[in-house]
Design an enzyme around this catalytic site. Structure first.
Site, short mmCIF file in Angstrom:
data_model
loop_
_atom_site.label_atom_id
_atom_site.label_comp_id
_atom_site.label_asym_id
_atom_site.label_seq_id
_atom_site.Cartn_x
_atom_site.Cartn_y
_atom_site.Cartn_z
CB SER A 18 -0.92 -0.01 1.21
OG SER A 18 -0.18 0.28 2.36
CB CYS A 19 -0.16 4.77 -0.41
SG CYS A 19 0.40 6.41 0.01
N PRO A 20 2.83 4.35 1.09
CG PRO A 20 4.62 5.59 2.00
CD PRO A 20 3.50 4.64 2.38
CB VAL A 21 5.37 0.25 0.39
CG1 VAL A 21 6.55 -0.67 0.31
CG2 VAL A 21 4.96 0.48 1.84
CG ASP A 45 -1.99 1.85 -3.49
OD1 ASP A 45 -3.17 1.98 -3.15
OD2 ASP A 45 -1.13 2.74 -3.34
#
Lengths: 81, 179
Positions: A18-21, A45
């Site tokens: 998920s954000c920001p990965v 995502d």
């Protein structure tokens, strides 16, 4: 969208992240490439549709293509600096 | 002295070109103040800072007041999610129940499991990424004095500074956030 036939030099699988990965992983992945190299980033995502293009714009890399598949998105980014 | 429209336009063009020239050699900068010490409020500054670093934006976080706990080695693994006055929780908890003993621990556990389910990194992981990617982390000197916190209690690589030093940094920032 039809694939324009961009052949990636490296593929970064960011599915289920998920954000920001995905954006955090894209930077080191692109820095490993030679100038002109193409990185494919695969994301699930939904936010990545806006986040990856924003990342590319801010870092000055070229987003060649975004492919919307049923189960994921594919981003093709060319390293230009 | 009067300036004709043409001269005015010419001056504006020169100023704009000079501005662009000066700006192009400089990285964009973000300055964040992290002032809260609950689990839910520890995420936003760290997520934004780590993302900024990945986007070639120079970034620093000033940890002040309860936000100092985020970089306190002895405390940052035990940040708690508030069970009281937190109506936005996915499972709403009436305040009268949220006030019961043990509910803060339960809210914390629930929040951690929600985050883990969608693979959000933990606070420790986000702090490690920040340190690796060059996010400048600054502990507030005054808060340390008030809370009796020693520099050794803070995670490695953290600087200590005061409000004026931070404002001098923030004055040159393109993005400033208070969390």
């Amino acid at each position: 969208m039809e694939k324009r036939g961009n052949k990636p030099d490296e593929v970064l699988d960011s599915r289920k992240l998920s954000c920001p990965v995905p954006e955090l992983k894209t930077k080191p992945a692109i820095s490993k490439l030679e100038i002109g190299g193409i990185l494919e980033v695969i994301c699930t995502d939904p936010g990545s549709v806006k986040d990856i293009p924003a990342w590319a714009k801010q870092t000055g890399q070229e987003l060649l293509e975004v492919v919307h598949e049923d189960s994921h998105y594919e981003f093709f980014i060319k390293k230009i600096k | 002295m009067s300036v004709t429209e043409q001269e005015k336009k010419y001056i504006e063009e020169i100023v704009e070109a000079k501005f662009k020239e000066l700006m192009s050699g400089r990285k964009r900068r973000m300055a964040i103040i992290a002032s809260k010490g609950t689990l839910d409020m520890a995420y936003p500054p760290l997520i934004l800072a780590d993302t900024a670093a990945a986007m070639d934006i120079e970034c620093s976080i000033f940890f002040t007041f309860y936000g100092l706990d985020i970089i306190n080695k002895n405390k940052n693994k035990n940040l708690q999610g508030p069970s009281l006055a937190n109506p936005a929780m996915p499972v709403p908890m009436p305040n009268i129940i949220g006030a019961l003993p043990g509910m803060t621990a339960m809210a914390t556990m629930m929040m951690k499991s929600w985050m883990a389910k969608v693979n959000v990194p933990s606070i420790t992981e986000l702090l490690n990424i920040a340190a690796e990617t060059g996010v400048k982390m600054i502990g507030c000197q005054m808060t340390m004095d008030v809370m009796g916190t020693k520099k050794e209690e803070l995670i490695d690589g953290v600087e200590v500074a005061g409000a004026a030093a931070y404002l001098e940094y923030a004055a040159e920032a393109d993005i400033t956030l208070f969390v």
